[in-house]
Design a protein around this motif. Sequence first.
Motif, PDB file in Angstrom:
ATOM      1  N   LEU A  83       4.373   6.955   3.456  1.00 13.22           N
ATOM      2  CA  LEU A  83       3.136   7.468   4.063  1.00 13.22           C
ATOM      3  C   LEU A  83       2.980   7.059   5.529  1.00 13.22           C
ATOM      4  O   LEU A  83       2.571   7.884   6.354  1.00 13.22           O
ATOM      5  CB  LEU A  83       1.913   7.011   3.251  1.00 13.22           C
ATOM      6  CG  LEU A  83       1.622   7.771   1.959  1.00 13.22           C
ATOM      7  CD1 LEU A  83       0.398   7.189   1.263  1.00 13.22           C
ATOM      8  CD2 LEU A  83       1.410   9.252   2.244  1.00 13.22           C
ATOM      9  N   PRO A  84       3.271   5.796   5.886  1.00 11.60           N
ATOM     10  CA  PRO A  84       3.139   5.435   7.307  1.00 11.60           C
ATOM     11  C   PRO A  84       4.073   6.210   8.232  1.00 11.60           C
ATOM     12  O   PRO A  84       3.871   6.201   9.449  1.00 11.60           O
ATOM     13  CB  PRO A  84       3.496   3.935   7.314  1.00 11.60           C
ATOM     14  CG  PRO A  84       3.195   3.453   5.934  1.00 11.60           C
ATOM     15  CD  PRO A  84       3.537   4.612   5.054  1.00 11.60           C
ATOM     16  N   TYR A  86       4.221   9.374   8.255  1.00 11.24           N
ATOM     17  CA  TYR A  86       3.574  10.648   8.534  1.00 11.24           C
ATOM     18  C   TYR A  86       2.145  10.502   9.036  1.00 11.24           C
ATOM     19  O   TYR A  86       1.595  11.454   9.603  1.00 11.24           O
ATOM     20  CB  TYR A  86       3.569  11.523   7.275  1.00 11.24           C
ATOM     21  CG  TYR A  86       4.947  11.741   6.705  1.00 11.24           C
ATOM     22  CD1 TYR A  86       5.836  12.629   7.298  1.00 11.24           C
ATOM     23  CD2 TYR A  86       5.375  11.038   5.589  1.00 11.24           C
ATOM     24  CE1 TYR A  86       7.112  12.820   6.788  1.00 11.24           C
ATOM     25  CE2 TYR A  86       6.650  11.226   5.066  1.00 11.24           C
ATOM     26  CZ  TYR A  86       7.515  12.114   5.671  1.00 11.24           C
ATOM     27  OH  TYR A  86       8.780  12.292   5.159  1.00 11.24           O
ATOM     28  N   SER A  87       1.547   9.343   8.832  1.00  9.14           N
ATOM     29  CA  SER A  87       0.160   9.161   9.252  1.00  9.14           C
ATOM     30  C   SER A  87      -0.088   7.718   9.655  1.00  9.14           C
ATOM     31  O   SER A  87       0.426   6.795   9.024  1.00  9.14           O
ATOM     32  CB  SER A  87      -0.798   9.544   8.107  1.00  9.14           C
ATOM     33  OG  SER A  87      -2.142   9.289   8.465  1.00  9.14           O
ATOM     34  N   SER A  88      -0.854   7.547  10.721  1.00 12.82           N
ATOM     35  CA  SER A  88      -1.246   6.211  11.161  1.00 12.82           C
ATOM     36  C   SER A  88      -2.728   5.965  10.935  1.00 12.82           C
ATOM     37  O   SER A  88      -3.271   4.974  11.425  1.00 12.82           O
ATOM     38  CB  SER A  88      -0.908   6.026  12.647  1.00 12.82           C
ATOM     39  OG  SER A  88      -1.605   6.988  13.439  1.00 12.82           O
ATOM     40  N   GLN A  89      -3.390   6.862  10.194  1.00 14.40           N
ATOM     41  CA  GLN A  89      -4.809   6.689   9.911  1.00 14.40           C
ATOM     42  C   GLN A  89      -5.012   5.515   8.964  1.00 14.40           C
ATOM     43  O   GLN A  89      -4.224   5.276   8.046  1.00 14.40           O
ATOM     44  CB  GLN A  89      -5.395   7.959   9.289  1.00 14.40           C
ATOM     45  CG  GLN A  89      -5.382   9.153  10.228  1.00 14.40           C
ATOM     46  CD  GLN A  89      -6.027  10.382   9.606  1.00 14.40           C
ATOM     47  OE1 GLN A  89      -6.378  10.377   8.430  1.00 14.40           O
ATOM     48  NE2 GLN A  89      -6.170  11.433  10.398  1.00 14.40           N
ATOM     49  N   THR A  90      -6.096   4.797   9.170  1.00 18.06           N
ATOM     50  CA  THR A  90      -6.356   3.582   8.409  1.00 18.06           C
ATOM     51  C   THR A  90      -6.445   3.856   6.913  1.00 18.06           C
ATOM     52  O   THR A  90      -5.905   3.093   6.099  1.00 18.06           O
ATOM     53  CB  THR A  90      -7.659   2.918   8.892  1.00 18.06           C
ATOM     54  OG1 THR A  90      -7.536   2.607  10.288  1.00 18.06           O
ATOM     55  CG2 THR A  90      -7.930   1.628   8.117  1.00 18.06           C
ATOM     56  N   VAL A  91      -7.096   4.944   6.534  1.00 17.49           N
ATOM     57  CA  VAL A  91      -7.260   5.252   5.114  1.00 17.49           C
ATOM     58  C   VAL A  91      -5.902   5.528   4.469  1.00 17.49           C
ATOM     59  O   VAL A  91      -5.610   5.043   3.366  1.00 17.49           O
ATOM     60  CB  VAL A  91      -8.201   6.467   4.920  1.00 17.49           C
ATOM     61  CG1 VAL A  91      -8.245   6.875   3.452  1.00 17.49           C
ATOM     62  CG2 VAL A  91      -9.600   6.124   5.410  1.00 17.49           C
ATOM     63  N   ALA A  92      -5.062   6.295   5.150  1.00 22.45           N
ATOM     64  CA  ALA A  92      -3.736   6.594   4.604  1.00 22.45           C
ATOM     65  C   ALA A  92      -2.905   5.334   4.468  1.00 22.45           C
ATOM     66  O   ALA A  92      -2.216   5.126   3.457  1.00 22.45           O
ATOM     67  CB  ALA A  92      -3.021   7.607   5.510  1.00 22.45           C
ATOM     68  N   LEU A  93      -2.972   4.466   5.471  1.00 22.19           N
ATOM     69  CA  LEU A  93      -2.229   3.210   5.407  1.00 22.19           C
ATOM     70  C   LEU A  93      -2.738   2.327   4.275  1.00 22.19           C
ATOM     71  O   LEU A  93      -1.959   1.679   3.570  1.00 22.19           O
ATOM     72  CB  LEU A  93      -2.342   2.466   6.737  1.00 22.19           C
ATOM     73  CG  LEU A  93      -1.666   3.130   7.947  1.00 22.19           C
ATOM     74  CD1 LEU A  93      -1.966   2.342   9.216  1.00 22.19           C
ATOM     75  CD2 LEU A  93      -0.167   3.235   7.731  1.00 22.19           C
ATOM     76  N   ILE A  95      -4.178   3.275   1.446  1.00 21.58           N
ATOM     77  CA  ILE A  95      -3.706   3.834   0.181  1.00 21.58           C
ATOM     78  C   ILE A  95      -2.234   3.479  -0.033  1.00 21.58           C
ATOM     79  O   ILE A  95      -1.818   3.081  -1.129  1.00 21.58           O
ATOM     80  CB  ILE A  95      -3.910   5.356   0.155  1.00 21.58           C
ATOM     81  CG1 ILE A  95      -5.402   5.688   0.133  1.00 21.58           C
ATOM     82  CG2 ILE A  95      -3.211   5.977  -1.053  1.00 21.58           C
ATOM     83  CD1 ILE A  95      -5.699   7.162   0.285  1.00 21.58           C
ATOM     84  N   SER A  96      -1.450   3.613   1.036  1.00 19.95           N
ATOM     85  CA  SER A  96      -0.023   3.301   0.952  1.00 19.95           C
ATOM     86  C   SER A  96       0.219   1.865   0.538  1.00 19.95           C
ATOM     87  O   SER A  96       0.976   1.584  -0.406  1.00 19.95           O
ATOM     88  CB  SER A  96       0.629   3.570   2.319  1.00 19.95           C
ATOM     89  OG  SER A  96       1.930   3.019   2.377  1.00 19.95           O
TER      90      SER A  96
END
Length: 199
Positions: A83-84, A86-93, A95-96
Amino acid sequence: PRRNSVRPSAHSPDAAPLRLSRSLRTPAFSAGAETTPPFGLIFATFMVACMGGSSFFALVSGRISYEALLRNAFVVAAAALSLPLYSSQTVALLISFLAFEAVVGVYWPAIGTIKSRVVPEEARATIYNLYRVPLNCVVLGVLLNDLAITTAFGACCVMLLVAAVAMHVLSSAPAKHTKPMSGGDGADSENGLLEDGCH
Protein backbone atom coordinates in the motif's frame (compact mmCIF):
# COMPACT_ATOMS: atom_id res chain seq x y z
CA PRO A 1 17.42 -32.94 5.86
CA ARG A 2 15.32 -30.90 3.50
CA ARG A 3 12.96 -29.49 6.10
CA ASN A 4 15.86 -28.43 8.29
CA SER A 5 17.37 -26.40 5.44
CA VAL A 6 14.20 -24.88 4.03
CA ARG A 7 12.88 -23.37 7.21
CA PRO A 8 16.04 -21.45 8.21
CA SER A 9 16.44 -20.30 4.61
CA ALA A 10 13.21 -18.35 5.04
CA HIS A 11 14.43 -16.66 8.22
CA SER A 12 15.96 -13.60 6.55
CA PRO A 13 13.09 -12.96 4.09
CA ASP A 14 10.44 -13.17 6.81
CA ALA A 15 12.23 -11.53 9.76
CA ALA A 16 13.93 -8.70 7.84
CA PRO A 17 10.66 -6.99 6.79
CA LEU A 18 9.52 -7.07 10.44
CA ARG A 19 12.55 -5.07 11.47
CA LEU A 20 12.66 -2.85 8.40
CA SER A 21 9.00 -1.87 8.54
CA ARG A 22 9.44 -0.57 12.07
CA SER A 23 12.28 1.64 10.92
CA LEU A 24 10.40 2.86 7.86
CA ARG A 25 6.92 3.57 9.15
CA THR A 26 7.79 6.77 11.07
CA PRO A 27 9.36 8.50 8.04
CA ALA A 28 6.51 7.15 5.90
CA PHE A 29 3.92 8.79 8.16
CA SER A 30 5.92 12.01 8.35
CA ALA A 31 6.36 12.24 4.58
CA GLY A 32 2.63 12.01 3.91
CA ALA A 33 1.35 14.29 6.68
CA GLU A 34 1.05 18.07 6.75
CA THR A 35 1.31 18.08 10.55
CA THR A 36 3.07 15.75 12.96
CA PRO A 37 0.97 12.56 13.27
CA PRO A 38 -0.05 11.39 16.77
CA PHE A 39 2.62 8.70 16.94
CA GLY A 40 1.78 7.66 20.50
CA LEU A 41 -1.81 6.81 19.56
CA ILE A 42 -0.74 5.23 16.28
CA PHE A 43 1.80 2.91 17.87
CA ALA A 44 -0.71 1.97 20.58
CA THR A 45 -3.09 0.79 17.85
CA PHE A 46 -0.24 -1.25 16.38
CA MET A 47 0.11 -3.13 19.67
CA VAL A 48 -3.63 -3.80 19.72
CA ALA A 49 -3.47 -5.13 16.15
CA CYS A 50 -0.52 -7.35 17.05
CA MET A 51 -2.34 -8.79 20.05
CA GLY A 52 -5.39 -9.31 17.84
CA GLY A 53 -3.22 -11.33 15.47
CA SER A 54 -2.02 -13.47 18.37
CA SER A 55 -5.62 -14.07 19.42
CA PHE A 56 -6.50 -15.03 15.85
CA PHE A 57 -3.63 -17.53 15.87
CA ALA A 58 -5.04 -19.10 19.04
CA LEU A 59 -8.43 -19.48 17.35
CA VAL A 60 -7.23 -21.09 14.12
CA SER A 61 -4.11 -22.97 15.22
CA GLY A 62 -5.98 -26.24 15.63
CA ARG A 63 -7.73 -25.98 12.25
CA ILE A 64 -4.87 -25.27 9.86
CA SER A 65 -1.22 -26.25 9.72
CA TYR A 66 1.25 -23.68 10.97
CA GLU A 67 3.09 -23.76 7.64
CA ALA A 68 -0.08 -23.02 5.65
CA LEU A 69 -1.05 -20.33 8.14
CA LEU A 70 2.31 -18.58 7.80
CA ARG A 71 2.32 -18.94 4.02
CA ASN A 72 -0.99 -17.11 3.84
CA ALA A 73 0.14 -14.61 6.46
CA PHE A 74 3.22 -13.71 4.42
CA VAL A 75 1.06 -13.06 1.36
CA VAL A 76 -1.23 -10.81 3.41
CA ALA A 77 1.80 -9.00 4.85
CA ALA A 78 3.23 -8.44 1.36
CA ALA A 79 -0.10 -7.02 0.21
CA ALA A 80 -0.26 -4.78 3.27
CA LEU A 81 3.25 -3.37 2.74
CA SER A 82 2.49 -2.75 -0.93
CA LEU A 83 0.00 0.00 0.00
CA PRO A 84 2.73 2.57 0.77
CA LEU A 85 3.94 2.06 -2.81
CA TYR A 86 0.73 3.59 -4.11
CA SER A 87 -0.37 6.04 -1.43
CA SER A 88 1.27 8.26 1.15
CA GLN A 89 -1.99 9.27 2.83
CA THR A 90 -2.04 8.76 6.57
CA VAL A 91 -5.20 6.64 6.56
CA ALA A 92 -3.84 4.29 3.89
CA LEU A 93 -0.55 3.93 5.74
CA LEU A 94 -2.37 3.26 9.00
CA ILE A 95 -4.46 0.50 7.41
CA SER A 96 -1.32 -0.98 5.86
CA PHE A 97 0.67 -1.08 9.07
CA LEU A 98 -2.25 -2.29 11.18
CA ALA A 99 -2.71 -5.25 8.83
CA PHE A 100 1.02 -5.92 8.94
CA GLU A 101 1.11 -5.82 12.76
CA ALA A 102 -1.78 -8.27 12.87
CA VAL A 103 0.33 -10.62 10.76
CA VAL A 104 3.23 -10.09 13.18
CA GLY A 105 0.93 -11.27 15.97
CA VAL A 106 0.29 -14.47 14.02
CA TYR A 107 3.92 -14.87 13.02
CA TRP A 108 5.70 -15.15 16.37
CA PRO A 109 3.78 -18.03 17.98
CA ALA A 110 3.55 -19.90 14.66
CA ILE A 111 7.22 -19.58 13.76
CA GLY A 112 8.28 -20.54 17.27
CA THR A 113 6.29 -23.76 17.07
CA ILE A 114 7.58 -24.59 13.59
CA LYS A 115 11.19 -24.07 14.61
CA SER A 116 10.79 -26.29 17.66
CA ARG A 117 9.54 -29.07 15.38
CA VAL A 118 11.90 -28.68 12.44
CA VAL A 119 15.29 -27.66 13.83
CA PRO A 120 17.13 -30.36 15.83
CA GLU A 121 17.50 -29.34 19.45
CA GLU A 122 21.23 -30.09 19.56
CA ALA A 123 21.90 -27.72 16.65
CA ARG A 124 19.40 -24.93 17.34
CA ALA A 125 21.78 -22.38 18.81
CA THR A 126 24.26 -22.76 15.94
CA ILE A 127 21.62 -22.72 13.20
CA TYR A 128 19.81 -19.70 14.61
CA ASN A 129 23.02 -17.71 15.02
CA LEU A 130 24.16 -18.55 11.48
CA TYR A 131 20.92 -17.38 9.95
CA ARG A 132 20.93 -14.15 11.92
CA VAL A 133 23.97 -13.10 9.84
CA PRO A 134 22.10 -12.74 6.51
CA LEU A 135 19.15 -11.26 8.40
CA ASN A 136 21.28 -8.46 9.83
CA CYS A 137 23.06 -8.00 6.49
CA VAL A 138 19.74 -7.48 4.72
CA VAL A 139 18.52 -4.97 7.32
CA LEU A 140 21.77 -3.02 7.37
CA GLY A 141 22.05 -3.11 3.58
CA VAL A 142 18.65 -1.46 3.18
CA LEU A 143 19.08 1.09 5.97
CA LEU A 144 22.68 2.11 5.23
CA ASN A 145 22.05 2.62 1.51
CA ASP A 146 19.45 5.27 2.31
CA LEU A 147 16.93 3.83 -0.14
CA ALA A 148 13.75 5.68 -0.98
CA ILE A 149 10.84 4.67 1.23
CA THR A 150 8.95 3.15 -1.69
CA THR A 151 12.01 1.16 -2.74
CA ALA A 152 12.50 -0.14 0.79
CA PHE A 153 8.86 -1.20 1.08
CA GLY A 154 9.10 -2.84 -2.33
CA ALA A 155 12.08 -4.85 -1.07
CA CYS A 156 10.05 -5.89 1.97
CA CYS A 157 7.22 -7.10 -0.26
CA VAL A 158 9.61 -9.17 -2.36
CA MET A 159 11.19 -10.74 0.73
CA LEU A 160 7.79 -11.62 2.15
CA LEU A 161 6.77 -13.31 -1.09
CA VAL A 162 10.04 -15.27 -1.05
CA ALA A 163 9.24 -16.32 2.52
CA ALA A 164 5.76 -17.42 1.41
CA VAL A 165 7.28 -19.61 -1.31
CA ALA A 166 9.78 -21.09 1.16
CA MET A 167 6.96 -21.83 3.60
CA HIS A 168 4.97 -23.49 0.82
CA VAL A 169 7.96 -25.72 0.07
CA LEU A 170 8.27 -26.53 3.75
CA SER A 171 4.59 -27.45 4.00
CA SER A 172 5.00 -29.81 1.04
CA ALA A 173 8.09 -31.55 2.46
CA PRO A 174 7.78 -34.84 4.35
CA ALA A 175 7.14 -34.30 8.04
CA LYS A 176 10.11 -34.70 10.34
CA HIS A 177 9.52 -34.29 14.04
CA THR A 178 12.25 -33.22 16.41
CA LYS A 179 12.27 -32.95 20.15
CA PRO A 180 10.32 -29.82 21.16
CA MET A 181 12.12 -27.18 23.12
CA SER A 182 11.76 -27.44 26.86
CA GLY A 183 9.40 -24.97 28.42
CA GLY A 184 5.95 -25.94 27.28
CA ASP A 185 4.31 -25.01 24.01
CA GLY A 186 7.41 -24.91 21.83
CA ALA A 187 7.50 -21.15 21.52
CA ASP A 188 10.95 -20.23 20.35
CA SER A 189 12.63 -17.81 22.71
CA GLU A 190 16.19 -19.09 22.32
CA ASN A 191 18.82 -16.44 21.59
CA GLY A 192 16.24 -13.70 21.92
CA LEU A 193 14.40 -14.59 18.73
CA LEU A 194 11.16 -13.22 20.17
CA GLU A 195 12.74 -9.86 20.81
CA ASP A 196 10.75 -8.27 17.98
CA GLY A 197 7.32 -9.25 19.22
CA CYS A 198 4.35 -6.93 19.78
CA HIS A 199 6.04 -3.69 20.63
